[in-house]
Design a protein around this motif. Structure first.
Motif, PDB file in Angstrom:
ATOM      1  N   VAL A  77       0.748  -1.535   0.359  1.00  0.00           N
ATOM      2  CA  VAL A  77      -0.193  -0.045   0.096  1.00  0.00           C
ATOM      3  C   VAL A  77       0.956   1.166  -0.103  1.00  0.00           C
ATOM      4  O   VAL A  77       0.486   2.239  -0.655  1.00  0.00           O
ATOM      5  CB  VAL A  77      -1.443  -0.703   1.874  1.00  0.00           C
ATOM      6  CG1 VAL A  77      -2.545   1.380   1.598  1.00  0.00           C
ATOM      7  CG2 VAL A  77      -1.939  -1.109   1.300  1.00  0.00           C
ATOM      8  N   ILE A  78       1.523   1.429   0.933  1.00  0.00           N
ATOM      9  CA  ILE A  78       2.414   2.198   0.801  1.00  0.00           C
ATOM     10  C   ILE A  78       3.517   2.533  -0.254  1.00  0.00           C
ATOM     11  O   ILE A  78       3.948   3.634  -0.665  1.00  0.00           O
ATOM     12  CB  ILE A  78       4.300   2.013   2.045  1.00  0.00           C
ATOM     13  CG1 ILE A  78       2.952   1.953   3.383  1.00  0.00           C
ATOM     14  CG2 ILE A  78       5.010   3.013   1.891  1.00  0.00           C
ATOM     15  CD1 ILE A  78       3.772   1.915   4.229  1.00  0.00           C
ATOM     16  N   THR A  79       4.408   1.573  -0.679  1.00  0.00           N
ATOM     17  CA  THR A  79       4.210   1.129  -2.431  1.00  0.00           C
ATOM     18  C   THR A  79       3.758   1.842  -3.588  1.00  0.00           C
ATOM     19  O   THR A  79       4.615   3.249  -3.807  1.00  0.00           O
ATOM     20  CB  THR A  79       5.177   0.558  -2.739  1.00  0.00           C
ATOM     21  OG1 THR A  79       6.255  -0.085  -1.431  1.00  0.00           O
ATOM     22  CG2 THR A  79       5.863   0.359  -4.707  1.00  0.00           C
ATOM     23  N   VAL A  80       2.843   1.878  -3.405  1.00  0.00           N
ATOM     24  CA  VAL A  80       1.903   2.335  -4.071  1.00  0.00           C
ATOM     25  C   VAL A  80       0.951   3.752  -4.407  1.00  0.00           C
ATOM     26  O   VAL A  80       1.185   4.510  -5.330  1.00  0.00           O
ATOM     27  CB  VAL A  80       0.579   1.505  -4.840  1.00  0.00           C
ATOM     28  CG1 VAL A  80      -0.138   1.573  -5.622  1.00  0.00           C
ATOM     29  CG2 VAL A  80       1.327  -0.421  -4.759  1.00  0.00           C
ATOM     30  N   GLY A  81       0.963   3.980  -3.201  1.00  0.00           N
ATOM     31  CA  GLY A  81       0.712   5.559  -2.507  1.00  0.00           C
ATOM     32  C   GLY A  81       1.494   6.218  -3.172  1.00  0.00           C
ATOM     33  O   GLY A  81       1.661   7.645  -3.739  1.00  0.00           O
ATOM     34  N   THR A  82       3.135   5.731  -2.784  1.00  0.00           N
ATOM     35  CA  THR A  82       4.234   6.499  -3.184  1.00  0.00           C
ATOM     36  C   THR A  82       3.990   6.726  -4.772  1.00  0.00           C
ATOM     37  O   THR A  82       4.407   7.483  -4.918  1.00  0.00           O
ATOM     38  CB  THR A  82       5.342   5.986  -2.076  1.00  0.00           C
ATOM     39  OG1 THR A  82       5.345   6.168  -1.094  1.00  0.00           O
ATOM     40  CG2 THR A  82       6.824   7.143  -2.690  1.00  0.00           C
TER      41      THR A  82
END
Length: 278
Positions: free
Chosen positions: A90-95
């Protein structure tokens, strides 16, 4: 950045004639164009796309049809998050989505269907949209499209602020890590994060305490805390709880400040805050 052109109410073949003129006169020939059409007006769009060297994707929404024309040389960014620990994907995609221009797309693949479902929820919550989701062999995937975040009263409805209350501290390493991992996930979704440390939770606010906590799959807790604070999170330590434990303002980690019961109750009472307790 994708250009959106509304042709609602224009029937075929006039809609395709309009599309041909729009594509012909684009300032940037590498720009993607999305035509919003009335159902059935997509007839002739394939010929327009082929004429100008574009690929065409037709998708149907509730009350309209979208015809997306993308220059054939444009390549959609892709990322495989298989094997990443939650909330890492989730963090990777959001970034990545945060860096994309509005209208651009990102394809995310994973060996885990649950991970893709979690990412889909995060994408929608951030204001962007999932345009396609499915499986390809043993891999699951979704295609996310960056959208402009809507401001105004919608912020209250969608709860774009997250309040995380932490009362366990370093004595419960799992809850301590969850506090800041959830905070990172919320930040990656474009949400404003406030963390309130109270009771034993204030133990994390004392300089040096979090440095002794290390999860086997993640960085040290103090490094994770610092990353969340530098990412813009507001972190409070309950003044009363801190005093009970002999923690003063000079003992606090950089970026953490003391606050009283009124601040906490005000945060809890704000309907724009989604509240998470650890």
């Amino acid at each position: 950045m994708a250009k959106t052109v509304s042709a609602l109410g224009i029937k075929a073949p006039n809609a395709s004639i309009l599309a041909d003129n729009v594509v012909k006169h684009l300032d940037d020939p590498a720009e993607t164009v999305v035509f919003l059409l009335s159902p059935g007006a997509e007839e002739g769009m394939e010929a327009v796309a082929g004429k100008h060297g574009y690929t065409l994707e037709i998708t149907s929404a509730e009350n309209h049809t979208e015809a997306r024309m993308t220059p054939a040389g444009n390549i959609m960014e892709e990322i495989d998050v298989s094997g990443d620990f939650c909330p890492g994907p989730v963090i990777t995609v959001g970034t990545i989505l945060a860096t994309l221009p509005v209208g651009e797309r990102l394809k995310v693949t994973s060996a885990s269907a649950d991970s893709i479902a979690d990412i889909a929820a995060a994408v929608e919550s951030s204001g962007s949209k999932v345009v396609k989701q499915g499986a390809d062999g043993e891999k699951h995937y979704l295609i996310a499209e960056k959208a402009e975040k809507q401001e105004g009263t919608q912020a209250v409805v969608s709860r774009d602020r997250v309040l995380i209350a932490q009362s366990n501290g370093i004595g419960n390493a799992e809850r301590a890590y969850a506090t800041f991992l959830f905070a990172k996930a919320a930040q990656s979704m474009g949400k404003e994060v406030t963390i309130f440390l109270l009771m034993d939770g204030v133990s994390m606010a004392r300089q040096g305490n979090a440095a002794v906590v290390k999860h086997p799959a993640f960085d040290r807790l103090d490094h994770l805390m610092d990353e969340v604070i530098r990412g813009g999170a507001t972190v409070y330590a309950c003044e009363m709880s801190a005093k009970f434990r002999g923690i003063g303002e000079a003992d606090l980690v950089d970026g953490v400040r003391l606050a009283g019961a009124a601040t906490y109750i005000q945060l809890l009472s704000d309907p724009a805050n989604a509240v998470v307790n650890f």
